[in-house]
Design an enzyme around this catalytic site. Structure first.
Site, PDB file in Angstrom:
ATOM      1  N   THR A   2      50.630  79.194  33.960  1.00 45.21           N
ATOM      2  CA  THR A   2      51.156  79.077  32.582  1.00 45.21           C
ATOM      3  C   THR A   2      50.904  77.586  32.228  1.00 45.21           C
ATOM      4  O   THR A   2      51.741  76.801  32.881  1.00 45.21           O
ATOM      5  CB  THR A   2      52.589  79.757  32.392  1.00 45.21           C
ATOM      6  OG1 THR A   2      52.261  80.958  32.923  1.00 45.21           O
ATOM      7  CG2 THR A   2      52.855  79.601  30.842  1.00 45.21           C
ATOM      8  N   GLU A  51      57.991  88.909  38.984  1.00 45.33           N
ATOM      9  CA  GLU A  51      58.435  88.723  40.334  1.00 45.33           C
ATOM     10  C   GLU A  51      59.000  90.018  40.997  1.00 45.33           C
ATOM     11  O   GLU A  51      59.562  90.818  40.558  1.00 45.33           O
ATOM     12  CB  GLU A  51      59.443  87.575  40.685  1.00 45.33           C
ATOM     13  CG  GLU A  51      58.518  86.209  40.096  1.00 45.33           C
ATOM     14  CD  GLU A  51      59.731  84.825  40.236  1.00 45.33           C
ATOM     15  OE1 GLU A  51      60.807  85.060  40.553  1.00 45.33           O
ATOM     16  OE2 GLU A  51      59.217  84.106  40.005  1.00 45.33           O
ATOM     17  N   LYS A  67      50.238  84.120  25.999  1.00 44.41           N
ATOM     18  CA  LYS A  67      51.318  83.962  27.239  1.00 44.41           C
ATOM     19  C   LYS A  67      52.640  83.555  26.785  1.00 44.41           C
ATOM     20  O   LYS A  67      53.726  84.232  27.197  1.00 44.41           O
ATOM     21  CB  LYS A  67      50.767  82.997  28.274  1.00 44.41           C
ATOM     22  CG  LYS A  67      51.606  82.854  29.607  1.00 44.41           C
ATOM     23  CD  LYS A  67      51.711  84.125  30.295  1.00 44.41           C
ATOM     24  CE  LYS A  67      53.168  84.018  31.248  1.00 44.41           C
ATOM     25  NZ  LYS A  67      53.505  85.060  31.762  1.00 44.41           N
ATOM     26  N   ASN A 120      56.076  85.902  26.305  1.00 45.89           N
ATOM     27  CA  ASN A 120      57.462  85.621  27.070  1.00 45.89           C
ATOM     28  C   ASN A 120      58.516  85.270  26.225  1.00 45.89           C
ATOM     29  O   ASN A 120      59.592  85.656  26.675  1.00 45.89           O
ATOM     30  CB  ASN A 120      57.149  84.595  28.188  1.00 45.89           C
ATOM     31  CG  ASN A 120      56.555  84.986  29.538  1.00 45.89           C
ATOM     32  OD1 ASN A 120      56.763  86.299  29.882  1.00 45.89           O
ATOM     33  ND2 ASN A 120      56.836  84.332  30.663  1.00 45.89           N
ATOM     34  N   CYS A 144      60.182  82.010  35.003  1.00 47.79           N
ATOM     35  CA  CYS A 144      59.048  81.770  33.585  1.00 47.79           C
ATOM     36  C   CYS A 144      59.736  81.792  32.326  1.00 47.79           C
ATOM     37  O   CYS A 144      59.771  80.870  31.315  1.00 47.79           O
ATOM     38  CB  CYS A 144      58.143  82.948  33.614  1.00 47.79           C
ATOM     39  SG  CYS A 144      56.979  82.919  35.044  1.00 47.79           S
ATOM     40  N   ASP A 148      59.028  78.731  29.808  1.00 50.10           N
ATOM     41  CA  ASP A 148      58.062  79.258  28.858  1.00 50.10           C
ATOM     42  C   ASP A 148      58.461  79.163  27.299  1.00 50.10           C
ATOM     43  O   ASP A 148      57.832  78.633  26.357  1.00 50.10           O
ATOM     44  CB  ASP A 148      57.398  80.736  29.052  1.00 50.10           C
ATOM     45  CG  ASP A 148      56.538  80.740  30.341  1.00 50.10           C
ATOM     46  OD1 ASP A 148      56.544  79.529  31.092  1.00 50.10           O
ATOM     47  OD2 ASP A 148      56.157  81.554  30.892  1.00 50.10           O
TER      48      ASP A 148
HETATM   49  N1  LIG Z   1      56.219  84.071  38.974  1.00 52.50           N
HETATM   50  C1  LIG Z   1      55.925  84.518  38.046  1.00 52.50           C
HETATM   51  O1  LIG Z   1      56.533  85.575  37.746  1.00 52.50           O
HETATM   52  C2  LIG Z   1      54.837  84.167  37.211  1.00 52.50           C
HETATM   53  C3  LIG Z   1      54.435  85.240  36.418  1.00 52.50           C
HETATM   54  C4  LIG Z   1      53.303  84.629  35.475  1.00 52.50           C
HETATM   55  C5  LIG Z   1      52.898  83.417  35.315  1.00 52.50           C
HETATM   56  N2  LIG Z   1      53.261  82.414  36.281  1.00 52.50           N
HETATM   57  C6  LIG Z   1      52.750  81.083  36.275  1.00 52.50           C
HETATM   58  O2  LIG Z   1      52.058  80.843  37.400  1.00 52.50           O
HETATM   59  C7  LIG Z   1      52.176  79.810  38.076  1.00 52.50           C
HETATM   60  C8  LIG Z   1      52.389  79.781  39.553  1.00 52.50           C
HETATM   61  O3  LIG Z   1      53.650  80.561  39.785  1.00 52.50           O
HETATM   62  P1  LIG Z   1      54.181  81.173  41.080  1.00 52.50           P
HETATM   63  O4  LIG Z   1      55.661  81.993  40.524  1.00 52.50           O
HETATM   64  O5  LIG Z   1      53.223  81.825  41.709  1.00 52.50           O
HETATM   65  O6  LIG Z   1      54.523  79.793  41.798  1.00 52.50           O
HETATM   66  P2  LIG Z   1      55.132  79.704  43.434  1.00 52.50           P
HETATM   67  O7  LIG Z   1      55.917  78.365  43.226  1.00 52.50           O
HETATM   68  O8  LIG Z   1      55.792  80.695  43.825  1.00 52.50           O
HETATM   69  O9  LIG Z   1      53.940  79.201  43.977  1.00 52.50           O
HETATM   70  C9  LIG Z   1      53.068  78.158  43.760  1.00 52.50           C
HETATM   71  C10 LIG Z   1      52.249  77.718  45.277  1.00 52.50           C
HETATM   72  O10 LIG Z   1      51.330  76.799  44.871  1.00 52.50           O
HETATM   73  C11 LIG Z   1      51.517  75.870  45.902  1.00 52.50           C
HETATM   74  N3  LIG Z   1      50.862  74.449  45.501  1.00 52.50           N
HETATM   75  C12 LIG Z   1      51.482  73.620  44.868  1.00 52.50           C
HETATM   76  N4  LIG Z   1      50.524  72.473  44.707  1.00 52.50           N
HETATM   77  C13 LIG Z   1      49.552  72.951  44.981  1.00 52.50           C
HETATM   78  C14 LIG Z   1      48.219  72.389  45.321  1.00 52.50           C
HETATM   79  N5  LIG Z   1      47.723  71.208  44.638  1.00 52.50           N
HETATM   80  N6  LIG Z   1      47.182  73.306  45.749  1.00 52.50           N
HETATM   81  C15 LIG Z   1      47.394  74.520  46.216  1.00 52.50           C
HETATM   82  N7  LIG Z   1      48.544  74.906  46.316  1.00 52.50           N
HETATM   83  C16 LIG Z   1      49.588  74.332  45.764  1.00 52.50           C
HETATM   84  C17 LIG Z   1      52.772  76.005  46.359  1.00 52.50           C
HETATM   85  O11 LIG Z   1      52.975  75.278  47.676  1.00 52.50           O
HETATM   86  C18 LIG Z   1      53.312  77.380  46.039  1.00 52.50           C
HETATM   87  O12 LIG Z   1      53.111  78.147  47.361  1.00 52.50           O
HETATM   88  C19 LIG Z   1      53.229  78.847  37.308  1.00 52.50           C
HETATM   89  O13 LIG Z   1      52.469  78.258  36.253  1.00 52.50           O
HETATM   90  C20 LIG Z   1      53.862  80.106  36.440  1.00 52.50           C
HETATM   91  O14 LIG Z   1      54.400  79.718  35.570  1.00 52.50           O
HETATM   92  C21 LIG Z   1      54.376  82.908  37.105  1.00 52.50           C
END
Ligand SMILES: NC(=O)c1ccc[n+]([C@@H]2O[C@H](COP(=O)([O-])OP(=O)(O)OC[C@H]3O[C@@H](n4cnc5c(N)ncnc54)[C@H](O)[C@@H]3O)[C@@H](O)[C@H]2O)c1
Length: 419
Positions: A123, A150, A219, A223, A275, A279
């Site tokens: 996001t 999640e 997005k 949210n 989020c 957000d």
């Molecule tokens: N969690 C949710 O419910 C959700 C829903 C929609 C959107 N998002 C968005 O998606 C994105 C990720 O969220 P998430 O919950 O999956 O995060 P998360 O923290 O669970 O996972 C992110 C992963 O990225 C890895 N990482 C960090 N830097 C990196 C790099 N340079 N290269 C490769 N890997 C790297 C971390 O080690 C981690 O495992 C965020 O922007 C979030 O806002 C999350």
């Protein structure tokens, strides 16, 4: 087709598993322990469907072409699409998302693969993709908002409400890539979803290809709408509690109006999780120089709600002192946001805990998924019976039947006993 995924959190891992049903997927993370777990078919996160898919793959009952790695060459070389799903935490000093991990991932992808279509799934602020494409002189970057929840990450991608991909409208190549990416996501979904009838009479998963900036706005506005609804029912509950009304009766009467509906209306200590808090704040930051009242009110409302809940807890503590308990202890039952979750990023109960502690009241935390003796200076226990015995007031954002025998100590606003 080879697809690379950068980041194996909720978003990256669920997409990796989804797409690995029909494609060669290579997922990169910078945390070796996560990579090793995935390669042992163990999920690093709690998510029923991801766990099931990985277990079935391990048992040879499901074909999944998925391998995780820390090596950019192995992940990114030869990939046609490279999905970026790295964190974008809210930076409270800059009042904006920190997009550095997205840019680090893109740099790593381009260091190996100059032609892959990069799909940002993280996001990001409104306008980010357009400015990044310009700044990097890279026209092969598109954005696709992720709507998963999640603990239901893979489920939500198997049964998506919609698929949205943003590509600059005048760029035919990018629009074609965006459509192909939407097709890939749809192909990974549960086949029954392709036949489903939607509320508006259309059949299948709705797919939208929009401009990148519109997709980013979708997005954040989606949210923020969800946060608004949580904040609304929480303020309704604050009113009812303060004035001695039955919140459940009022909510039932309000929600029987079909345009309101009886879903997503259970009071809580505030909207939380990774989020919604960040957000909403990012959308408010994007409103700079644009008139608004509501977006700011949503952000403020969440603070006011936590202040109110903390005051209710503190008033219970005061009553106990008044009736002779010398130094009442407040117990925090689970740090998590949802009952079936193992993560507590930005959970609202932490806001209550912080406020209660600020008044000098001792706090003990029961959190079985936390393997640490302390959490922000408060003792953590995994022994439920000892926790119940020690605590005089127990705060629980979500009710659990584990608390039935100490119900008179519990303060919760989980009126409908569901998420
Ligand atoms: N969690 C949710 O419910 C959700 C829903 C929609 C959107 N998002 C968005 O998606 C994105 C990720 O969220 P998430 O919950 O999956 O995060 P998360 O923290 O669970 O996972 C992110 C992963 O990225 C890895 N990482 C960090 N830097 C990196 C790099 N340079 N290269 C490769 N890997 C790297 C971390 O080690 C981690 O495992 C965020 O922007 C979030 O806002 C999350």
């Amino acid at each position: 087709m080879k697809i690379a995924v950068a980041g194996t959190g909720y978003v990256g891992l669920s997409l990796a598993v989804l797409l690995a049903q029909h494609n060669e997927v290579r997922a990169l993370d910078i945390v070796p322990e996560k990579v090793e777990k995935i390669n042992r078919f163990e999920s690093p996160i709690q998510d029923d469907e991801i766990e099931r898919f990985l277990a079935e793959a391990q048992a040879g009952q499901r074909a999944l072409d998925l391998h995780a790695t820390v090596d950019p060459q192995e992940a990114y070389a030869g990939a046609e699409f490279a999905i970026v799903a790295t964190p974008t935490n809210y930076d409270s000093d800059r009042n904006f998302f920190d997009t550095s991990s997205v840019e680090a991932a893109i740099e790593a992808i381009r260091g190996v693969n100059p032609t892959a279509w990069i799909v940002i799934k993280s996001t990001i602020p409104v306008g980010y993709t357009a400015s990044l494409r310009e700044r990097l002189g890279d026209s092969r970057i598109v954005f696709s908002p992720e709507f998963l929840r999640e603990s239901k990450a893979l489920y939500d991608n198997l049964h998506p409400s919609r698929i949205v991909v943003g590509a600059p409208k005048g760029d035919a190549e990018a629009v074609a890539a965006a459509k192909r990416f939407a097709d890939l996501l749809a192909h990974g979904a549960d086949p029954a979803e392709l036949e489903r009838t939607n509320a508006d009479g259309t059949v299948g998963i709705p797919r939208l290809v929009l401009g990148t900036t519109e997709a980013e706005a979708v997005k954040l506005f989606a949210n923020t709408y969800l946060a608004l609804r949580v904040a609304y029912f929480n303020e309704l509950d604050t009113y009812c509690e303060a004035r001695g009304l039955s919140t459940a009766d009022v909510i039932e009467g309000v929600c029987l109006e079909p345009r309101i509906g009886s879903h997503y209306n259970n009071p809580s200590f505030g909207y939380g999780g990774y989020c919604l808090p960040k957000d909403t704040k990012q959308l408010l930051a994007n409103y700079k120089d644009v008139p608004q009242n509501l977006i700011e009110a949503i952000v403020e409302s969440n603070r006011t709600r936590k202040d109110f809940v903390a005051e209710q807890v503190l008033s219970r503590v005061s009553q106990l002192v008044y009736s002779g308990t010398p130094a009442p202890v407040v117990g925090v039952y689970r740090l998590t946001m949802k009952s079936n979750s193992d993560n507590f990023r930005a959970s609202s109960i932490q806001g209550i805990m912080k406020r209660v502690k600020a008044k000098g009241v001792p706090v003990v935390v029961f959190e079985p998924t936390l393997d640490a003796p302390e959490f922000f200076g408060s003792e953590v226990t995994r022994d439920l019976a000892a926790f119940k015995g020690r605590c005089d007031v127990i705060v629980a954002n979500r009710w659990s039947d584990d608390l039935s025998d100490v119900a008179d100590k519990v303060y919760t606003r989980d009126l409908f006993k569901r998420d």
